[in-house]
Design a protein around this motif. Structure first.
Motif, short mmCIF file in Angstrom:
data_model
loop_
_atom_site.label_atom_id
_atom_site.label_comp_id
_atom_site.label_asym_id
_atom_site.label_seq_id
_atom_site.Cartn_x
_atom_site.Cartn_y
_atom_site.Cartn_z
N ALA A 48 -19.60 16.72 -45.98
CA ALA A 48 -19.99 18.09 -46.29
C ALA A 48 -20.18 18.27 -47.80
O ALA A 48 -19.56 17.57 -48.60
CB ALA A 48 -18.93 19.07 -45.78
N THR A 49 -21.04 19.21 -48.17
CA THR A 49 -21.20 19.59 -49.58
C THR A 49 -20.10 20.58 -49.92
O THR A 49 -19.97 21.62 -49.28
CB THR A 49 -22.58 20.21 -49.83
N THR A 50 -19.29 20.25 -50.93
CA THR A 50 -18.13 21.08 -51.28
C THR A 50 -18.28 21.83 -52.59
O THR A 50 -17.39 22.62 -52.94
CB THR A 50 -16.87 20.21 -51.35
N ALA A 51 -19.35 21.61 -53.34
CA ALA A 51 -19.56 22.36 -54.59
C ALA A 51 -20.99 22.21 -55.05
O ALA A 51 -21.66 21.21 -54.78
CB ALA A 51 -18.63 21.86 -55.68
N LEU A 52 -21.46 23.25 -55.73
CA LEU A 52 -22.75 23.23 -56.41
C LEU A 52 -22.51 23.70 -57.83
O LEU A 52 -21.99 24.80 -58.05
CB LEU A 52 -23.76 24.17 -55.73
N GLU A 53 -22.87 22.88 -58.78
CA GLU A 53 -22.78 23.25 -60.19
C GLU A 53 -24.21 23.42 -60.70
O GLU A 53 -25.02 22.49 -60.62
CB GLU A 53 -22.05 22.18 -60.99
N LEU A 54 -24.52 24.61 -61.20
CA LEU A 54 -25.84 24.92 -61.73
C LEU A 54 -25.77 25.11 -63.24
O LEU A 54 -24.80 25.67 -63.75
CB LEU A 54 -26.37 26.24 -61.14
N VAL A 80 -22.37 27.21 -64.24
CA VAL A 80 -21.70 27.96 -63.17
C VAL A 80 -21.43 27.03 -61.99
O VAL A 80 -22.20 26.10 -61.73
CB VAL A 80 -22.53 29.18 -62.70
N VAL A 81 -20.34 27.31 -61.28
CA VAL A 81 -19.95 26.48 -60.14
C VAL A 81 -19.71 27.37 -58.93
O VAL A 81 -19.02 28.38 -59.03
CB VAL A 81 -18.67 25.66 -60.45
N PHE A 82 -20.28 26.97 -57.81
CA PHE A 82 -20.04 27.61 -56.52
C PHE A 82 -19.21 26.65 -55.68
O PHE A 82 -19.51 25.45 -55.65
CB PHE A 82 -21.35 27.90 -55.79
N ALA A 83 -18.19 27.17 -55.00
CA ALA A 83 -17.35 26.33 -54.14
C ALA A 83 -16.89 27.15 -52.93
O ALA A 83 -16.69 28.37 -53.04
CB ALA A 83 -16.13 25.83 -54.93
N PRO A 84 -16.71 26.49 -51.79
CA PRO A 84 -16.25 27.23 -50.61
C PRO A 84 -14.79 27.64 -50.78
O PRO A 84 -14.00 26.94 -51.41
CB PRO A 84 -16.42 26.23 -49.46
N GLU A 85 -14.46 28.80 -50.21
CA GLU A 85 -13.07 29.27 -50.28
C GLU A 85 -12.16 28.41 -49.42
O GLU A 85 -10.98 28.25 -49.73
CB GLU A 85 -13.00 30.73 -49.80
N ARG A 86 -12.71 27.85 -48.34
CA ARG A 86 -11.93 27.00 -47.44
C ARG A 86 -12.75 25.76 -47.10
O ARG A 86 -13.98 25.81 -47.13
CB ARG A 86 -11.60 27.75 -46.14
N ALA A 116 -28.79 20.60 -61.49
CA ALA A 116 -27.74 20.93 -60.52
C ALA A 116 -26.98 19.67 -60.15
O ALA A 116 -27.55 18.57 -60.09
CB ALA A 116 -28.35 21.56 -59.28
N LEU A 117 -25.68 19.85 -59.90
CA LEU A 117 -24.84 18.76 -59.41
C LEU A 117 -24.31 19.19 -58.04
O LEU A 117 -23.70 20.25 -57.91
CB LEU A 117 -23.67 18.49 -60.35
N GLN A 118 -24.55 18.36 -57.04
CA GLN A 118 -24.11 18.63 -55.68
C GLN A 118 -22.96 17.68 -55.36
O GLN A 118 -23.13 16.46 -55.39
CB GLN A 118 -25.28 18.41 -54.71
N THR A 119 -21.79 18.24 -55.06
CA THR A 119 -20.61 17.42 -54.80
C THR A 119 -20.31 17.39 -53.31
O THR A 119 -20.31 18.43 -52.65
CB THR A 119 -19.38 17.98 -55.55
N TYR A 120 -20.07 16.17 -52.81
CA TYR A 120 -19.74 15.98 -51.40
C TYR A 120 -18.24 15.80 -51.23
O TYR A 120 -17.52 15.46 -52.18
CB TYR A 120 -20.49 14.77 -50.85
N ALA A 121 -17.76 15.99 -50.01
CA ALA A 121 -16.34 15.93 -49.69
C ALA A 121 -15.72 14.58 -50.03
O ALA A 121 -14.53 14.50 -50.36
CB ALA A 121 -16.10 16.25 -48.21
#
Length: 189
Positions: A48-54, A80-86, A116-121
């Motif tokens: 799963a993708t767990t973060a997006l850094e823009l 900026v970084v987006f991450a799921p709460e859970r 952008a940096l896309q981080t996986y689990a």
């Protein structure tokens, strides 16, 4: 055979829209304030993708609107970084998530490159940072600020919708023509 060729053409034209981190709209004008949608697909079948850094342009005011179940963090300097709460809120394999950022007024420039940096689990980080040409392996999302006469509605550039509708009409007309010709040849036999 012609119907198969038309369907293959349709799939080829649709494929680029589903790959990589993308921004919409793709065209704006300097001085505009626009709401941009960054679409992030998960192209891996096993994580799963767990973060997006823009990386937004530094000094340009930004208002972040994380999707439901996600948080956003402004690290300063446009980072900026987006991450799921859970963990179950991550972008699962074969899925995509849209992230909204209102940006502006936009600077005077020809374009803005959104790395952008896309981080996986599993810890893999995919760097969508290349902006040299259409054949880049890991292309960055690019906002064209030339304007080029793109129609605007409520401050948003809508030309990608028009181009997509035109492509769809051309493909559908080609498919319809192929079906009609196939039916005529069956009747003649």
């Amino acid at each position: 055979m012609r119907l198969a060729a038309a369907l293959i053409l349709l799939l080829v034209l649709a494929a680029p829209a589903s790959a990589h981190v993308d921004v919409s709209p793709k065209v704006a004008r300097p001085g505009d304030t626009v709401t941009l949608t960054f679409t992030v697909p998960n192209e891996r079948p096993d994580a799963a993708t767990t973060a997006l850094e823009l990386f937004l342009p530094p000094g340009v005011p930004a208002r972040l609107a994380p999707p439901k179940g996600w948080t956003s963090t402004d690290r300063g300097g446009g980072d900026v970084v987006f991450a799921p709460e859970r963990p179950d809120g991550a972008i699962g394999p074969g899925r995509a998530q849209a992230f909204k950022v209102t940006l502006g007024p936009l600077p005077t420039a020809d374009r803005i490159v959104f790395k952008a940096l896309q981080t996986y689990a599993d810890g893999e980080v995919v760097r969508w940072i290349q902006a040299t040409g259409p054949d880049d392996e890991r292309p960055a999302a690019i906002l064209d600020l030339s304007g080029n006469g793109a129609p605007k509605v409520d401050g948003q550039t809508r030309w990608p919708l028009y181009v997509g509708a035109l492509v769809a009409l051309v493909v559908l007309a080609g498919i319809a023509g192929t079906v009609i010709r196939a039916r005529r040849s069956v009747k003649e036999d």
